[in-house]
Design a protein around this motif. Structure first.
Motif, PDB file in Angstrom:
ATOM      1  N   CYS A  40       0.848  -1.198   0.000  1.00 37.26           N
ATOM      2  CA  CYS A  40       0.000   0.000   0.000  1.00 37.26           C
ATOM      3  C   CYS A  40       0.882   1.246   0.000  1.00 37.26           C
ATOM      4  CB  CYS A  40      -0.911   0.006   1.220  1.00 37.26           C
ATOM      5  SG  CYS A  40      -1.965  -1.452   1.334  1.00 37.26           S
ATOM      6  N   ASP A  41       0.513   2.224  -0.821  1.00 34.99           N
ATOM      7  CA  ASP A  41       1.306   3.450  -0.861  1.00 34.99           C
ATOM      8  C   ASP A  41       0.877   4.404   0.256  1.00 34.99           C
ATOM      9  OD1 ASP A  41      -0.935   4.968  -1.736  1.00 34.99           O
ATOM     10  OD2 ASP A  41      -0.362   4.758  -3.844  1.00 34.99           O
ATOM     11  N   ALA A  42       1.617   5.492   0.393  1.00 30.92           N
ATOM     12  CA  ALA A  42       1.389   6.445   1.484  1.00 30.92           C
ATOM     13  C   ALA A  42      -0.031   7.005   1.469  1.00 30.92           C
ATOM     14  CB  ALA A  42       2.415   7.572   1.415  1.00 30.92           C
ATOM     15  N   THR A  43      -0.548   7.301   0.305  1.00 27.93           N
ATOM     16  CA  THR A  43      -1.901   7.854   0.209  1.00 27.93           C
ATOM     17  C   THR A  43      -2.939   6.854   0.708  1.00 27.93           C
ATOM     18  OG1 THR A  43      -1.250   9.261  -1.641  1.00 27.93           O
ATOM     19  CG2 THR A  43      -3.607   8.833  -1.374  1.00 27.93           C
ATOM     20  N   GLU A  44      -2.809   5.610   0.297  1.00 32.12           N
ATOM     21  CA  GLU A  44      -3.742   4.572   0.752  1.00 32.12           C
ATOM     22  C   GLU A  44      -3.680   4.425   2.269  1.00 32.12           C
ATOM     23  OE1 GLU A  44      -4.066   0.999  -2.284  1.00 32.12           O
ATOM     24  OE2 GLU A  44      -1.967   1.612  -2.003  1.00 32.12           O
ATOM     25  N   LEU A  45      -2.484   4.446   2.821  1.00 32.39           N
ATOM     26  CA  LEU A  45      -2.306   4.281   4.262  1.00 32.39           C
ATOM     27  C   LEU A  45      -2.893   5.459   5.031  1.00 32.39           C
ATOM     28  CD1 LEU A  45       1.286   2.823   4.037  1.00 32.39           C
ATOM     29  CD2 LEU A  45      -0.777   1.563   4.736  1.00 32.39           C
ATOM     30  N   ARG A  46      -2.657   6.672   4.535  1.00 33.14           N
ATOM     31  CA  ARG A  46      -3.249   7.860   5.175  1.00 33.14           C
ATOM     32  C   ARG A  46      -4.770   7.808   5.088  1.00 33.14           C
ATOM     33  NH1 ARG A  46       0.906  10.556   2.469  1.00 33.14           N
ATOM     34  NH2 ARG A  46       2.569  11.076   3.903  1.00 33.14           N
ATOM     35  N   ASN A  47      -5.288   7.460   3.907  1.00 38.54           N
ATOM     36  CA  ASN A  47      -6.744   7.386   3.727  1.00 38.54           C
ATOM     37  C   ASN A  47      -7.374   6.325   4.624  1.00 38.54           C
ATOM     38  OD1 ASN A  47      -6.707   9.454   1.855  1.00 38.54           O
ATOM     39  ND2 ASN A  47      -6.772   8.094   0.083  1.00 38.54           N
ATOM     40  N   ALA A  48      -6.611   5.303   4.961  1.00 36.21           N
ATOM     41  CA  ALA A  48      -7.106   4.256   5.863  1.00 36.21           C
ATOM     42  C   ALA A  48      -7.091   4.718   7.318  1.00 36.21           C
ATOM     43  CB  ALA A  48      -6.268   2.993   5.714  1.00 36.21           C
ATOM     44  N   GLY A  49      -6.416   5.841   7.577  1.00 35.86           N
ATOM     45  CA  GLY A  49      -6.407   6.405   8.921  1.00 35.86           C
ATOM     46  C   GLY A  49      -5.109   6.288   9.689  1.00 35.86           C
ATOM     47  N   ALA A  50      -4.025   5.898   9.028  1.00 36.75           N
ATOM     48  CA  ALA A  50      -2.736   5.820   9.739  1.00 36.75           C
ATOM     49  C   ALA A  50      -2.385   7.191  10.303  1.00 36.75           C
ATOM     50  CB  ALA A  50      -1.637   5.340   8.797  1.00 36.75           C
ATOM     51  N   GLU A  51      -2.044   7.225  11.572  1.00 35.03           N
ATOM     52  CA  GLU A  51      -1.666   8.493  12.190  1.00 35.03           C
ATOM     53  C   GLU A  51      -0.283   8.947  11.750  1.00 35.03           C
ATOM     54  OE1 GLU A  51      -4.852   6.851  14.693  1.00 35.03           O
ATOM     55  OE2 GLU A  51      -2.963   5.952  14.081  1.00 35.03           O
ATOM     56  N   VAL A  52       0.586   7.993  11.451  1.00 36.27           N
ATOM     57  CA  VAL A  52       1.951   8.278  11.029  1.00 36.27           C
ATOM     58  C   VAL A  52       2.226   7.460   9.779  1.00 36.27           C
ATOM     59  CG1 VAL A  52       4.393   8.144  11.674  1.00 36.27           C
ATOM     60  CG2 VAL A  52       2.667   8.592  13.433  1.00 36.27           C
ATOM     61  N   VAL A  53       2.798   8.085   8.761  1.00 40.12           N
ATOM     62  CA  VAL A  53       3.213   7.366   7.562  1.00 40.12           C
ATOM     63  C   VAL A  53       4.683   7.687   7.310  1.00 40.12           C
ATOM     64  CG1 VAL A  53       2.880   7.016   5.085  1.00 40.12           C
ATOM     65  CG2 VAL A  53       0.897   7.415   6.568  1.00 40.12           C
ATOM     66  N   LEU A  54       5.499   6.650   7.322  1.00 39.93           N
ATOM     67  CA  LEU A  54       6.929   6.784   7.079  1.00 39.93           C
ATOM     68  C   LEU A  54       7.247   6.287   5.674  1.00 39.93           C
ATOM     69  CD1 LEU A  54       8.167   5.264  10.468  1.00 39.93           C
ATOM     70  CD2 LEU A  54       7.745   7.678   9.941  1.00 39.93           C
ATOM     71  N   ALA A  55       8.234   6.897   5.049  1.00 39.53           N
ATOM     72  CA  ALA A  55       8.628   6.474   3.705  1.00 39.53           C
ATOM     73  C   ALA A  55       9.212   5.065   3.727  1.00 39.53           C
ATOM     74  CB  ALA A  55       9.624   7.454   3.103  1.00 39.53           C
ATOM     75  N   ASP A  56      10.003   4.774   4.765  1.00 37.45           N
ATOM     76  CA  ASP A  56      10.580   3.433   4.928  1.00 37.45           C
ATOM     77  C   ASP A  56      10.988   3.253   6.386  1.00 37.45           C
ATOM     78  OD1 ASP A  56      13.337   4.376   5.316  1.00 37.45           O
ATOM     79  OD2 ASP A  56      13.362   4.732   3.159  1.00 37.45           O
ATOM     80  N   LEU A  57      11.416   2.058   6.729  1.00 36.54           N
ATOM     81  CA  LEU A  57      11.732   1.746   8.131  1.00 36.54           C
ATOM     82  C   LEU A  57      12.945   2.492   8.667  1.00 36.54           C
ATOM     83  CD1 LEU A  57      10.958  -2.043   8.557  1.00 36.54           C
ATOM     84  CD2 LEU A  57       9.890  -0.120   9.734  1.00 36.54           C
ATOM     85  N   THR A  58      13.780   3.025   7.796  1.00 34.82           N
ATOM     86  CA  THR A  58      14.940   3.781   8.294  1.00 34.82           C
ATOM     87  C   THR A  58      14.498   5.040   9.042  1.00 34.82           C
ATOM     88  OG1 THR A  58      15.266   5.049   6.243  1.00 34.82           O
ATOM     89  CG2 THR A  58      16.442   2.927   6.448  1.00 34.82           C
ATOM     90  N   GLU A  59      13.277   5.513   8.794  1.00 34.73           N
ATOM     91  CA  GLU A  59      12.750   6.691   9.491  1.00 34.73           C
ATOM     92  C   GLU A  59      12.212   6.353  10.876  1.00 34.73           C
ATOM     93  OE1 GLU A  59       9.804   8.516   7.007  1.00 34.73           O
ATOM     94  OE2 GLU A  59      11.270   9.102   5.494  1.00 34.73           O
ATOM     95  N   PHE A  60      11.977   5.072  11.143  1.00 40.80           N
ATOM     96  CA  PHE A  60      11.335   4.690  12.395  1.00 40.80           C
ATOM     97  C   PHE A  60      12.144   5.029  13.646  1.00 40.80           C
ATOM     98  CE2 PHE A  60      10.207   1.680  15.780  1.00 40.80           C
ATOM     99  CZ  PHE A  60       8.889   2.062  15.968  1.00 40.80           C
ATOM    100  N   PRO A  61      13.448   4.770  13.714  1.00 44.41           N
ATOM    101  CA  PRO A  61      14.175   5.070  14.955  1.00 44.41           C
ATOM    102  C   PRO A  61      14.082   6.535  15.373  1.00 44.41           C
ATOM    103  CG  PRO A  61      15.481   3.609  13.592  1.00 44.41           C
ATOM    104  CD  PRO A  61      14.312   4.063  12.757  1.00 44.41           C
ATOM    105  N   SER A  62      14.213   7.458  14.437  1.00 39.71           N
ATOM    106  CA  SER A  62      14.130   8.878  14.818  1.00 39.71           C
ATOM    107  C   SER A  62      12.703   9.257  15.193  1.00 39.71           C
ATOM    108  CB  SER A  62      14.669   9.777  13.712  1.00 39.71           C
ATOM    109  OG  SER A  62      13.903   9.645  12.539  1.00 39.71           O
ATOM    110  N   TRP A  63      11.704   8.682  14.500  1.00 36.56           N
ATOM    111  CA  TRP A  63      10.319   8.957  14.879  1.00 36.56           C
ATOM    112  C   TRP A  63      10.065   8.449  16.289  1.00 36.56           C
ATOM    113  CZ3 TRP A  63       6.515   5.791  16.654  1.00 36.56           C
ATOM    114  CH2 TRP A  63       5.287   6.415  16.901  1.00 36.56           C
ATOM    115  N   LEU A  64      10.497   7.225  16.591  1.00 44.78           N
ATOM    116  CA  LEU A  64      10.277   6.637  17.908  1.00 44.78           C
ATOM    117  C   LEU A  64      10.974   7.452  18.995  1.00 44.78           C
ATOM    118  CD1 LEU A  64       9.048   4.368  19.602  1.00 44.78           C
ATOM    119  CD2 LEU A  64      11.134   3.047  19.174  1.00 44.78           C
ATOM    120  N   GLU A  65      12.167   7.913  18.714  1.00 47.26           N
ATOM    121  CA  GLU A  65      12.888   8.733  19.690  1.00 47.26           C
ATOM    122  C   GLU A  65      12.100   9.999  20.009  1.00 47.26           C
ATOM    123  OE1 GLU A  65      16.997  11.241  19.662  1.00 47.26           O
ATOM    124  OE2 GLU A  65      17.121   9.171  18.938  1.00 47.26           O
ATOM    125  N   ARG A  66      11.574  10.664  18.982  1.00 43.80           N
ATOM    126  CA  ARG A  66      10.759  11.871  19.212  1.00 43.80           C
ATOM    127  C   ARG A  66       9.475  11.526  19.964  1.00 43.80           C
ATOM    128  NH1 ARG A  66      11.821  12.523  13.746  1.00 43.80           N
ATOM    129  NH2 ARG A  66       9.611  12.187  13.284  1.00 43.80           N
TER     130      ARG A  66
END
Length: 80
Positions: A40-66
Protein backbone atom coordinates in the motif's frame (compact mmCIF):
# COMPACT_ATOMS: atom_id res chain seq x y z
CA UNK A 1 -6.74 -11.46 14.73
CA UNK A 2 -4.15 -8.67 14.79
CA UNK A 3 -6.23 -6.51 17.11
CA UNK A 4 -6.69 -9.37 19.57
CA UNK A 5 -2.93 -10.00 19.74
CA UNK A 6 -2.22 -6.27 20.09
CA UNK A 7 -4.69 -5.98 22.98
CA UNK A 8 -3.29 -9.10 24.65
CA UNK A 9 0.19 -7.57 24.63
CA UNK A 10 -1.03 -4.05 25.52
CA UNK A 11 0.49 -2.59 22.36
CA UNK A 12 0.40 1.18 22.20
CA UNK A 13 1.97 1.47 18.74
CA UNK A 14 1.71 -0.89 15.79
CA UNK A 15 3.91 -0.63 12.72
CA UNK A 16 2.69 -2.13 9.47
CA UNK A 17 2.66 -1.69 5.72
CA UNK A 18 -0.92 -2.61 4.83
CA UNK A 19 -4.39 -1.16 5.32
CA UNK A 20 -5.22 -4.24 7.41
CA UNK A 21 -2.46 -3.25 9.81
CA UNK A 22 -4.00 0.22 10.19
CA UNK A 23 -7.41 -1.31 10.90
CA UNK A 24 -5.89 -3.75 13.39
CA UNK A 25 -4.09 -0.95 15.23
CA UNK A 26 -7.24 1.16 15.47
CA UNK A 27 -9.39 -1.77 16.56
CA UNK A 28 -6.91 -2.45 19.37
CA UNK A 29 -6.69 1.22 20.36
CA UNK A 30 -3.05 1.48 19.26
CA UNK A 31 -1.36 4.23 17.27
CA UNK A 32 -0.97 3.19 13.64
CA UNK A 33 2.50 3.79 12.21
CA UNK A 34 2.50 2.81 8.55
CA UNK A 35 5.49 2.23 6.30
CA UNK A 36 4.94 2.90 2.61
CA UNK A 37 7.31 0.23 1.32
CA UNK A 38 4.80 -2.59 1.23
CA UNK A 39 1.75 -3.29 -0.91
CA UNK A 40 0.00 0.00 0.00
CA UNK A 41 1.31 3.45 -0.86
CA UNK A 42 1.39 6.44 1.48
CA UNK A 43 -1.90 7.85 0.21
CA UNK A 44 -3.74 4.57 0.75
CA UNK A 45 -2.31 4.28 4.26
CA UNK A 46 -3.25 7.86 5.17
CA UNK A 47 -6.74 7.39 3.73
CA UNK A 48 -7.11 4.26 5.86
CA UNK A 49 -6.41 6.41 8.92
CA UNK A 50 -2.74 5.82 9.74
CA UNK A 51 -1.67 8.49 12.19
CA UNK A 52 1.95 8.28 11.03
CA UNK A 53 3.21 7.37 7.56
CA UNK A 54 6.93 6.78 7.08
CA UNK A 55 8.63 6.47 3.70
CA UNK A 56 10.58 3.43 4.93
CA UNK A 57 11.73 1.75 8.13
CA UNK A 58 14.94 3.78 8.29
CA UNK A 59 12.75 6.69 9.49
CA UNK A 60 11.33 4.69 12.40
CA UNK A 61 14.18 5.07 14.96
CA UNK A 62 14.13 8.88 14.82
CA UNK A 63 10.32 8.96 14.88
CA UNK A 64 10.28 6.64 17.91
CA UNK A 65 12.89 8.73 19.69
CA UNK A 66 10.76 11.87 19.21
CA UNK A 67 7.60 10.00 20.21
CA UNK A 68 9.13 8.79 23.47
CA UNK A 69 10.74 12.18 24.21
CA UNK A 70 7.35 13.87 23.83
CA UNK A 71 5.78 11.57 26.39
CA UNK A 72 4.55 8.93 23.94
CA UNK A 73 1.48 10.97 23.06
CA UNK A 74 2.34 11.39 19.40
CA UNK A 75 2.42 15.16 19.55
CA UNK A 76 4.05 16.77 16.55
CA UNK A 77 6.18 13.67 16.03
CA UNK A 78 3.16 11.92 14.54
CA UNK A 79 2.78 14.48 11.78
CA UNK A 80 4.65 13.07 8.81
Amino acid sequence: GKAEALRKHHAQVYVGDHIGDVVGAHTAGALSVAVATGPCDATELRNAGAEVVLADLTEFPSWLERYVAEGADGGDAAAT
